[in-house]
Design a protein around this motif. Structure first.
Motif, PDB file in Angstrom:
ATOM      1  N   ARG A  98     -53.563  42.817  15.070  1.00 18.34           N
ATOM      2  CA  ARG A  98     -53.418  43.993  14.430  1.00 18.34           C
ATOM      3  C   ARG A  98     -54.625  44.734  14.133  1.00 18.34           C
ATOM      4  NH1 ARG A  98     -48.833  41.151  12.063  1.00 18.34           N
ATOM      5  NH2 ARG A  98     -49.943  40.703  10.070  1.00 18.34           N
ATOM      6  N   SER A  99     -55.784  43.872  13.882  1.00 18.36           N
ATOM      7  CA  SER A  99     -57.083  44.631  13.461  1.00 18.36           C
ATOM      8  C   SER A  99     -57.850  44.762  14.936  1.00 18.36           C
ATOM      9  CB  SER A  99     -57.603  43.777  12.517  1.00 18.36           C
ATOM     10  OG  SER A  99     -57.798  42.540  13.000  1.00 18.36           O
ATOM     11  N   GLY A 100     -57.298  44.474  15.952  1.00 22.41           N
ATOM     12  CA  GLY A 100     -58.027  44.640  17.217  1.00 22.41           C
ATOM     13  C   GLY A 100     -58.983  43.573  17.848  1.00 22.41           C
ATOM     14  N   VAL A 101     -58.666  42.326  17.371  1.00 20.86           N
ATOM     15  CA  VAL A 101     -59.382  41.244  17.678  1.00 20.86           C
ATOM     16  C   VAL A 101     -58.485  40.387  18.655  1.00 20.86           C
ATOM     17  CG1 VAL A 101     -60.566  39.220  16.808  1.00 20.86           C
ATOM     18  CG2 VAL A 101     -60.703  41.106  15.498  1.00 20.86           C
ATOM     19  N   THR A 102     -59.038  39.765  19.721  1.00 21.53           N
ATOM     20  CA  THR A 102     -58.236  39.138  20.840  1.00 21.53           C
ATOM     21  C   THR A 102     -58.438  37.552  20.220  1.00 21.53           C
ATOM     22  OG1 THR A 102     -58.527  40.746  22.405  1.00 21.53           O
ATOM     23  CG2 THR A 102     -58.020  38.432  23.081  1.00 21.53           C
ATOM     24  N   CYS A 103     -57.635  36.793  20.190  1.00 23.01           N
ATOM     25  CA  CYS A 103     -57.656  35.533  19.537  1.00 23.01           C
ATOM     26  C   CYS A 103     -56.988  34.512  20.656  1.00 23.01           C
ATOM     27  CB  CYS A 103     -57.724  35.145  18.080  1.00 23.01           C
ATOM     28  SG  CYS A 103     -57.824  33.862  17.246  1.00 23.01           S
ATOM     29  N   GLY A 116     -55.672  38.409  26.003  1.00 21.26           N
ATOM     30  CA  GLY A 116     -55.752  37.140  25.495  1.00 21.26           C
ATOM     31  C   GLY A 116     -54.729  36.417  26.435  1.00 21.26           C
ATOM     32  N   PHE A 117     -54.895  34.966  26.240  1.00 17.81           N
ATOM     33  CA  PHE A 117     -53.898  34.104  27.315  1.00 17.81           C
ATOM     34  C   PHE A 117     -52.482  34.359  27.062  1.00 17.81           C
ATOM     35  CE2 PHE A 117     -58.011  32.270  27.631  1.00 17.81           C
ATOM     36  CZ  PHE A 117     -57.958  31.806  28.969  1.00 17.81           C
ATOM     37  N   ASP A 118     -52.164  35.001  25.703  1.00 19.27           N
ATOM     38  CA  ASP A 118     -50.578  35.101  25.479  1.00 19.27           C
ATOM     39  C   ASP A 118     -50.032  36.443  26.102  1.00 19.27           C
ATOM     40  OD1 ASP A 118     -50.532  32.809  24.007  1.00 19.27           O
ATOM     41  OD2 ASP A 118     -51.084  33.580  22.377  1.00 19.27           O
ATOM     42  N   MET A 157     -63.600  42.462  20.294  1.00 25.12           N
ATOM     43  CA  MET A 157     -64.271  40.978  20.054  1.00 25.12           C
ATOM     44  C   MET A 157     -63.257  39.944  20.483  1.00 25.12           C
ATOM     45  SD  MET A 157     -64.948  39.312  16.218  1.00 25.12           S
ATOM     46  CE  MET A 157     -65.567  40.824  15.600  1.00 25.12           C
ATOM     47  N   ARG A 158     -63.617  39.100  21.271  1.00 22.78           N
ATOM     48  CA  ARG A 158     -62.933  37.998  21.417  1.00 22.78           C
ATOM     49  C   ARG A 158     -63.196  36.420  20.822  1.00 22.78           C
ATOM     50  NH1 ARG A 158     -59.546  37.429  27.040  1.00 22.78           N
ATOM     51  NH2 ARG A 158     -58.673  35.588  26.715  1.00 22.78           N
TER      52      ARG A 158
END
Length: 223
Positions: free
Chosen positions: A22-27, A180-182, A1-2
């Motif tokens: 840590r929970s696998g979500v790209t934010c 992610g962009f980071d 999920m993004r």
């Protein structure tokens, strides 16, 4: 999920982004409406977390702009404004849910999962390609009727490819869907590793991923 988080309270936002990771979500984090527009210009999202009070305008105005453009990405409003009138206005403007500050990260993630599930349920329940059956809702797959063991990023990569089956998808687009962009320390060639892993898992099934140099990758059936 993004997910895209549009929030100018950086202490709060960076904590949320770290816990998502840590929970696998790209934010991705946008501290302003202008930054959010820049992110959306180059990247699609499964959901958007949107603050109302932002330094360069109202999140509600940004929401109206999205909906006017036909963008139906699920939006969860985040704000310290907690009156019933505030909630009603946000929902009337096209928000899908509303969460007041301060909030518990567990509730935020649960509400976010619910929004994404709702959007997935609105679409086709599964995608089939020969012996491969993919369920977008769970991001899981069956190959020849048996569950395919996929890591999180393998599943994300398969999700993009199979939704565009028969078409070439560029390496850059696949990279943007996985990282992610980071994640500046992760090179775009990491995609080749995940492609190789998927090919190994598809071996002998009739499902294949082909490469066209300079264009990208395409999932399809042998022959």
């Amino acid at each position: 999920m993004r997910v895209l988080m549009v929030e100018d309270a950086l202490d709060l936002a960076e904590g949320v982004v770290a816990r998502f990771s840590r929970s696998g979500v790209t934010c991705d984090l946008a501290p302003s409406i202008e930054a959010a527009r820049d992110f959306r210009a180059v990247q699609g999202y499964d959901a958007i977390l949107l603050d109302i009070n932002l330094p360069d305008g109202s999140g509600l105005s940004f929401l109206r702009e999205m909906r006017a453009d036909g963008d139906r990405t699920p939006v969860l409003m985040l704000t310290a404004l907690a009156s019933v009138d505030d909630r009603v206005e946000a929902l009337d403007q096209g928000a899908d849910d509303y969460l007041g500050k301060p909030f518990d990260q567990r509730e935020l993630e649960a509400r976010l999962r619910a929004l994404v599930r709702r959007e997935a349920d609105r679409k086709a329940p599964q995608i089939t390609l020969g012996a491969l059956t993919y369920a977008p809702k769970e991001r899981s797959a069956l190959l020849g009727g048996k569950r395919l063991d996929l890591t999180r990023r393998e599943a994300m990569l398969l999700d993009v490819l199979i939704r565009q089956q028969g078409q070439f998808v560029s390496k850059a687009r696949l990279y943007d869907s996985l990282y992610g962009f980071d994640d500046a320390d992760v090179g775009v060639n990491a995609i080749e590793l995940y492609i190789a892993r998927l090919r190994k898992k598809f071996a002998g099934s009739g499902v294949s991923i082909t490469t066209q140099r300079g264009v990208g990758y395409r999932i399809g059936l042998d022959g």
